[in-house]
Design an enzyme around this catalytic site. Structure first.
Site, PDB file in Angstrom:
ATOM      1  N   GLU A 189       0.835  -1.201   0.000  1.00 53.12           N
ATOM      2  CA  GLU A 189       0.000   0.000   0.000  1.00 53.12           C
ATOM      3  C   GLU A 189       0.873   1.255   0.000  1.00 53.12           C
ATOM      4  O   GLU A 189       1.826   1.361   0.771  1.00 53.12           O
ATOM      5  CB  GLU A 189      -0.907  -0.005   1.229  1.00 53.12           C
ATOM      6  CG  GLU A 189      -1.876   1.169   1.257  1.00 53.12           C
ATOM      7  CD  GLU A 189      -2.806   1.133   2.465  1.00 53.12           C
ATOM      8  OE1 GLU A 189      -4.015   1.290   2.278  1.00 53.12           O
ATOM      9  OE2 GLU A 189      -2.297   0.953   3.594  1.00 53.12           O
ATOM     10  N   LYS A 217      -8.907   2.877  -2.962  1.00 56.10           N
ATOM     11  CA  LYS A 217      -9.462   2.341  -1.716  1.00 56.10           C
ATOM     12  C   LYS A 217     -10.792   3.028  -1.428  1.00 56.10           C
ATOM     13  O   LYS A 217     -10.884   4.251  -1.447  1.00 56.10           O
ATOM     14  CB  LYS A 217      -8.468   2.586  -0.579  1.00 56.10           C
ATOM     15  CG  LYS A 217      -8.817   1.928   0.749  1.00 56.10           C
ATOM     16  CD  LYS A 217      -7.673   2.151   1.735  1.00 56.10           C
ATOM     17  CE  LYS A 217      -7.913   1.470   3.065  1.00 56.10           C
ATOM     18  NZ  LYS A 217      -6.768   1.666   3.993  1.00 56.10           N
ATOM     19  N   CYS A 219      -5.085  -2.923   2.417  1.00 56.93           N
ATOM     20  CA  CYS A 219      -5.052  -2.869   3.873  1.00 56.93           C
ATOM     21  C   CYS A 219      -6.359  -3.344   4.500  1.00 56.93           C
ATOM     22  O   CYS A 219      -6.801  -4.461   4.267  1.00 56.93           O
ATOM     23  CB  CYS A 219      -4.696  -1.440   4.282  1.00 56.93           C
ATOM     24  SG  CYS A 219      -4.093  -1.260   5.979  1.00 56.93           S
TER      25      CYS A 219
END
Length: 356
Positions: A47, A129, A163
């Site tokens: 990430e 995300k 994540c």
């Protein structure tokens, strides 16, 4: 479409470039070269590998962390930039797929981005995300339903999450329902709040990556980063906040569809590549026992709705395209346009598309 029975993959565990995009691009290409020298077809980065995870927002008050904002913004990656083109060209030259994690700069905003570049240098997809975690929201904007994407490649069907999206059951199910074969799991370093929050630990989050493979009957390639002393120095970590971020925190792994680890772990403070051969036939064995979007699903009891309607911040309306509508009859209770609903093939996931 998938053409390879064996895919050799590499999960990166390395120190990010400390908010230095140019250095980070050089390191990205060098790691891709190392992976290709090992015969890898795919390399996966963690990430915000570029330009590094914004740890500063976790280490002090928002007013304090603002002093890093300009540097972080300037070193974030634009997908139409020369830096991105360098990475794409490297993928083509080396003949390797690159799954990249980065802070995406678009206009005046940043997003937690991921993309997949094929071995011909073409970007197959990019995503953001959906919901940045906790104080990440002071840095990054949000993604859309369209960012829950899986694409067909010669390696197999490839998708990705960032994540703690791996703790979101509905987002995971959206990818499972697209018959994902290889999952990209992008993580930062696990050295943040190691004494304060067990939920942020490598143990918990590698377990989340492992269960992703078992739930989705896919290979999961989990990549992470390593915090160095140089990172701590840049972020002015001292006695007042020394317990909040420490050196190390790397934990990368590749999991089989039955949850097996396919390589040894590296030490948490070591840099390197986790490499494994993915036998794609293993997916069929796992699916024979458990397919949560097929024979092991109960759509008449529970199902997922994936709303693909996309809302732009500005809509241009031209006068000639405006049609005056007649007033509804008294018995009409709603003037809303109908919503198109379709069900994905062999799945219990509904796709909802807003009318244009």
């Amino acid at each position: 479409m998938q053409t390879r029975k064996i895919v050799r993959a590499a999960a990166v565990q390395a120190a990010s470039p400390n908010y230095d995009l140019a250095t980070g691009v050089d390191k990205t290409i060098e790691l891709a070269r190392q992976a290709r020298d090992e015969g890898c077809d795919l390399i996966v980065f963690g990430e915000t590998w570029l330009p590094g995870y914004p740890f500063h927002v976790w280490l002090g008050a928002p007013a304090w962390s603002l002093k890093y904002s300009a540097r972080y913004y300037a070193n974030s990656l634009s997908l139409d930039s020369a830096e991105f083109q360098r990475i794409a060209q490297a993928a083509r030259t080396l003949g390797i797929f690159i799954a990249l994690g980065y802070s995406e700069r678009s206009g005046g905003s940043l997003y937690l981005g991921q993309c997949l570049i094929d071995d011909k240098g073409q970007m197959l997809w990019s995503r953001r995300k959906l919901k940045p975690t906790h104080v990440e929201r002071t840095v990054f904007g949000e993604g859309y339903a369209r960012d829950l994407i899986v694409s067909d490649t010669e390696l197999g069907r490839v998708g990705a999450l960032c994540c703690w999206e791996h703790l979101s059951p509905l987002s995971k199910y959206a990818l499972y329902s697209q018959h994902e074969a290889i999952h990209i799991a992008a993580w930062p370093s696990f050295s943040l709040y190691s004494e304060q929050a067990h939920a942020l630990s490598a143990k918990v989050n590698m377990a989340a990556s492992q269960i992703y493979s078992v739930e989705g009957q896919c290979f999961t390639i989990a990549a992470s980063s390593v915090v160095t002393q140089e990172t701590l120095d840049m972020l002015e970590v001292g006695e007042h906040n020394a317990s909040l971020l420490k050196v190390g925190g790397g934990s990368s792994m590749i999991f089989a569809p039955d949850g097996r680890t396919l390589a040894p772990y590296l030490p948490h403070d070591a840099e390197g590549l986790i490499i494994a051969d993915l036998n794609m036939e293993e997916i069929a064995f796992a699916k024979a026992i458990n397919d949560p979007v097929g024979h092991y699903s109960k759509p008449e009891a529970t199902r997922l709705v994936l709303d693909l309607g996309h809302r732009e911040p500005m809509t241009r309306v031209h006068s000639k395209s405006v049609i005056q509508e007649e007033a509804p009859e008294p018995h009409v209770q709603s003037t809303a346009a109908p919503v198109a609903v379709s069900q994905t093939q062999d799945s219990d996931t509904l796709l909802v598309q807003e009318p244009s």
